[in-house]
Design an enzyme around this catalytic site. Structure first.
Site, PDB file in Angstrom:
ATOM      1  N   THR A 166      23.691  33.699  37.952  1.00  0.00           N
ATOM      2  CA  THR A 166      23.554  35.162  38.031  1.00  0.00           C
ATOM      3  C   THR A 166      24.898  35.841  38.311  1.00  0.00           C
ATOM      4  OG1 THR A 166      22.951  34.891  40.357  1.00  0.00           O
ATOM      5  CG2 THR A 166      21.142  35.206  38.778  1.00  0.00           C
ATOM      6  N   ASP A 206      54.197  45.706  30.953  1.00  0.00           N
ATOM      7  CA  ASP A 206      53.428  44.482  30.638  1.00  0.00           C
ATOM      8  C   ASP A 206      54.371  43.518  29.934  1.00  0.00           C
ATOM      9  OD1 ASP A 206      51.349  42.625  29.448  1.00  0.00           O
ATOM     10  OD2 ASP A 206      50.014  44.119  30.288  1.00  0.00           O
ATOM     11  N   ASP A 219      58.758  41.144  32.268  1.00  0.00           N
ATOM     12  CA  ASP A 219      58.073  39.985  32.847  1.00  0.00           C
ATOM     13  C   ASP A 219      58.185  40.080  34.372  1.00  0.00           C
ATOM     14  OD1 ASP A 219      57.168  37.569  33.789  1.00  0.00           O
ATOM     15  OD2 ASP A 219      58.256  36.358  32.315  1.00  0.00           O
ATOM     16  N   LYS A 263      44.633  35.627  44.902  1.00  0.00           N
ATOM     17  CA  LYS A 263      44.139  36.984  45.154  1.00  0.00           C
ATOM     18  C   LYS A 263      43.979  37.209  46.667  1.00  0.00           C
ATOM     19  CE  LYS A 263      43.457  38.701  40.935  1.00  0.00           C
ATOM     20  NZ  LYS A 263      44.396  39.737  40.461  1.00  0.00           N
ATOM     21  N   TYR A 297      43.043  30.723  41.045  1.00  0.00           N
ATOM     22  CA  TYR A 297      43.037  32.186  40.846  1.00  0.00           C
ATOM     23  C   TYR A 297      42.589  32.950  42.101  1.00  0.00           C
ATOM     24  CZ  TYR A 297      41.409  36.609  38.728  1.00  0.00           C
ATOM     25  OH  TYR A 297      41.173  37.932  38.423  1.00  0.00           O
ATOM     26  N   GLU A 346      38.253  35.407  27.085  1.00  0.00           N
ATOM     27  CA  GLU A 346      37.171  36.385  27.198  1.00  0.00           C
ATOM     28  C   GLU A 346      36.172  35.990  28.279  1.00  0.00           C
ATOM     29  OE1 GLU A 346      37.773  34.333  24.784  1.00  0.00           O
ATOM     30  OE2 GLU A 346      35.960  33.478  23.914  1.00  0.00           O
ATOM     31  N   LYS A 347      35.495  37.026  28.832  1.00  0.00           N
ATOM     32  CA  LYS A 347      34.464  36.794  29.847  1.00  0.00           C
ATOM     33  C   LYS A 347      33.086  36.904  29.208  1.00  0.00           C
ATOM     34  CE  LYS A 347      36.873  37.963  33.864  1.00  0.00           C
ATOM     35  NZ  LYS A 347      36.655  38.662  35.110  1.00  0.00           N
ATOM     36  N   CYS A 373      36.336  36.744  43.029  1.00  0.00           N
ATOM     37  CA  CYS A 373      36.652  35.310  43.118  1.00  0.00           C
ATOM     38  C   CYS A 373      37.250  34.927  44.468  1.00  0.00           C
ATOM     39  CB  CYS A 373      37.627  34.901  42.015  1.00  0.00           C
ATOM     40  SG  CYS A 373      36.867  34.900  40.392  1.00  0.00           S
TER      41      CYS A 373
HETATM   42  P1  NAD Z   1      44.040  41.458  31.269  1.00  0.00           P
HETATM   43  O1  NAD Z   1      44.394  40.017  31.066  1.00  0.00           O
HETATM   44  O2  NAD Z   1      43.460  42.195  30.115  1.00  0.00           O
HETATM   45  O3  NAD Z   1      45.324  42.262  31.782  1.00  0.00           O
HETATM   46  C1  NAD Z   1      46.327  41.690  32.576  1.00  0.00           C
HETATM   47  C2  NAD Z   1      47.652  42.040  31.940  1.00  0.00           C
HETATM   48  O4  NAD Z   1      48.705  41.467  32.748  1.00  0.00           O
HETATM   49  C3  NAD Z   1      47.825  41.458  30.529  1.00  0.00           C
HETATM   50  O5  NAD Z   1      48.069  42.470  29.583  1.00  0.00           O
HETATM   51  C4  NAD Z   1      49.000  40.520  30.664  1.00  0.00           C
HETATM   52  O6  NAD Z   1      49.856  40.489  29.509  1.00  0.00           O
HETATM   53  C5  NAD Z   1      49.737  41.108  31.857  1.00  0.00           C
HETATM   54  N1  NAD Z   1      50.646  40.135  32.424  1.00  0.00           N
HETATM   55  C6  NAD Z   1      50.416  38.791  32.602  1.00  0.00           C
HETATM   56  N2  NAD Z   1      51.522  38.197  33.053  1.00  0.00           N
HETATM   57  C7  NAD Z   1      52.470  39.184  33.185  1.00  0.00           C
HETATM   58  C8  NAD Z   1      53.813  39.176  33.609  1.00  0.00           C
HETATM   59  N3  NAD Z   1      54.426  38.033  33.962  1.00  0.00           N
HETATM   60  N4  NAD Z   1      54.498  40.353  33.646  1.00  0.00           N
HETATM   61  C9  NAD Z   1      53.892  41.502  33.234  1.00  0.00           C
HETATM   62  N5  NAD Z   1      52.611  41.559  32.817  1.00  0.00           N
HETATM   63  C10 NAD Z   1      51.913  40.406  32.795  1.00  0.00           C
HETATM   64  O7  NAD Z   1      43.084  41.512  32.535  1.00  0.00           O
HETATM   65  P2  NAD Z   1      42.213  42.727  33.114  1.00  0.00           P
HETATM   66  O8  NAD Z   1      40.803  42.360  32.925  1.00  0.00           O
HETATM   67  O9  NAD Z   1      42.709  44.012  32.593  1.00  0.00           O
HETATM   68  O10 NAD Z   1      42.539  42.576  34.679  1.00  0.00           O
HETATM   69  C11 NAD Z   1      43.415  43.446  35.367  1.00  0.00           C
HETATM   70  C12 NAD Z   1      43.498  43.010  36.825  1.00  0.00           C
HETATM   71  O11 NAD Z   1      42.187  43.029  37.405  1.00  0.00           O
HETATM   72  C13 NAD Z   1      44.019  41.590  37.019  1.00  0.00           C
HETATM   73  O12 NAD Z   1      44.816  41.538  38.177  1.00  0.00           O
HETATM   74  C14 NAD Z   1      42.781  40.779  37.207  1.00  0.00           C
HETATM   75  O13 NAD Z   1      43.020  39.591  37.940  1.00  0.00           O
HETATM   76  C15 NAD Z   1      41.900  41.755  37.975  1.00  0.00           C
HETATM   77  N6  NAD Z   1      40.469  41.464  37.834  1.00  0.00           N
HETATM   78  C16 NAD Z   1      39.828  41.687  36.641  1.00  0.00           C
HETATM   79  C17 NAD Z   1      38.463  41.418  36.535  1.00  0.00           C
HETATM   80  C18 NAD Z   1      37.702  41.662  35.256  1.00  0.00           C
HETATM   81  O14 NAD Z   1      36.473  41.499  35.265  1.00  0.00           O
HETATM   82  N7  NAD Z   1      38.328  42.060  34.152  1.00  0.00           N
HETATM   83  C19 NAD Z   1      37.763  40.895  37.637  1.00  0.00           C
HETATM   84  C20 NAD Z   1      38.452  40.662  38.819  1.00  0.00           C
HETATM   85  C21 NAD Z   1      39.809  40.974  38.910  1.00  0.00           C
END
Ligand code: NAD
Length: 331
Positions: free
Chosen positions: A219, A35, A53, A153, A149, A191-192, A120
């Protein structure tokens, strides 16, 4: 149980990646977490945790060295307020991250990669009504994804397909529908809605007022984190290569979400509606027919149970900031 595959989790410092890392370590996998930041609330369970990164290809090559399975979760992401106001950075960052991870996994000869897509990607034209028909996987086309976004995806979903077809990298694609739970971001702008509601209600006094974005009739369905990691793992172990939904299929309005959290908190809550705040699509729900067919499984944890656990965690995190007038009814 000992499992011999070596596993990479990208985004292991984030909400889902952190839980997934724990789940895989518990199952006996050797796990490398990667991360750009450390997990916010507790140390990673990964055997190796590297700060890299993934927008840089050399870093993606380091991340994927010597691993069999890649769980690709890293992304620049947040709730609707964040993704609507950061489209350029999100598309740029996530395109680099996703493509570098796929390509580096190919170069380093990983056998399998799971990509985390999102609800999304579904077209806006199917989500204009709060009584939306649940979205099935084939609804993705003709495409009209969430601007920014969602388009990244959808594009990466296609990249996964072609990396499988043309390069033999076995891929899985999961489309999450609103995952929530403890250790998720609950303040700061990313946050969501479930975490935001828990925070607002924890900080309100009994009879107090919170702000709700939109009229509250929009919804959604919400899926608890333990079901999410279970579903991710089952999909990775399956032989199913097409995109698949992972979410609950119980749809509620945001107003109902407020009612459930208020009930958990044991508080009477009034609300004001901010009609100019970002709201996303009007209605969204997951059609789980394919999920049930393919995995012979579906999410098990009820919304009330999951929100209860999440509320209690956020309440504890807020510490002294929680209104002293409130009692935690669901202790
Ligand atoms: P999150 O933001 O908590 O985790 C994503 C992580 O990616 C973060 O810790 C961030 O530091 C890391 N990151 C960002 N840029 C980076 C980089 N350049 N190099 C390395 N790491 C990097 O989000 P999450 O909720 O844990 O989501 C995880 C995955 O699931 C994501 O791909 C997200 O798009 C997808 N997703 C999540 C949800 C949800 O409801 N949480 C819904 C749809 C899709």
């Amino acid at each position: 149980m000992a499992n011999t595959e070596r596993v990479l989790v990208t985004g292991a410092g984030g909400f889902i990646g952190h839980h997934l890392t724990k789940y895989l370590v518990d199952r006996g996998y050797w796990v490398r977490g990667v991360d750009i930041q450390e997990p916010e609330y507790e140390a990673s369970a990964a055997h190796e945790f590297e700060l890299l990164d993934l927008r840089r290809f050399d870093n993606a090559l380091m991340a994927t060295r010597g691993v069999d399975h890649v769980y690709s979760l890293a992304a620049d992401m947040g709730g609707i307020g964040f993704i609507e106001s950061n489209k350029g950075p999100i598309m740029r960052n996530n395109t680099y991250i996703s493509l570098n991870t796929l390509e580096a996994a190919r170069v380093n000869k990983a056998s399998r990669l799971l990509y985390t897509s999102s609800a999304c990607i579904y077209p806006g034209y199917l989500q204009k009504d709060e009584n939306v028909t649940p979205l099935k996987e084939s609804d993705a086309y003709p495409a009209d994804a969430e601007d920014g976004y969602g388009w990244e995806k959808l594009y990466t979903e296609r990249m996964c397909r072609h990396y499988t077809e043309d390069f033999g990298l076995d891929t899985r694609v999961v489309r999450f529908h609103n995952i929530f739970g403890p250790l998720g971001t609950y303040e700061g702008g990313r946050e969501k809605s479930p975490a935001a509601m828990c925070r607002k209600i924890a900080m309100a006094s009994d009879g107090g007022t919170i702000e709700v974005w939109g009229d509250g009739h929009q919804t959604r369905s919400y899926c608890y984190i333990d079901d999410c990691v279970e579903g991710i793992y089952r999909l990775m172990m399956s032989d199913f290569r097409e995109p698949i939904n992972l979410g609950q299929d119980r749809m509620i309005s945001v107003n109902e979400l407020v009612d459930i959290v208020a009930n958990i908190a044991g508080k009477r809550i009034e609300r004001t509606h901010n009609l100019t705040a970002p709201q996303g699509v009007r209605g969204r729900n997951s059609d789980n027919t394919l999920l049930r067919e393919v995995l012979n499984w579906e999410p098990q944890i009820s919304l009330e149970e999951g929100l209860g656990r999440t509320y209690r965690w956020i309440y504890a995190q807020l510490g002294d900031r929680v209104s002293q007038t409130a009692e935690l009814a669901a202790a």
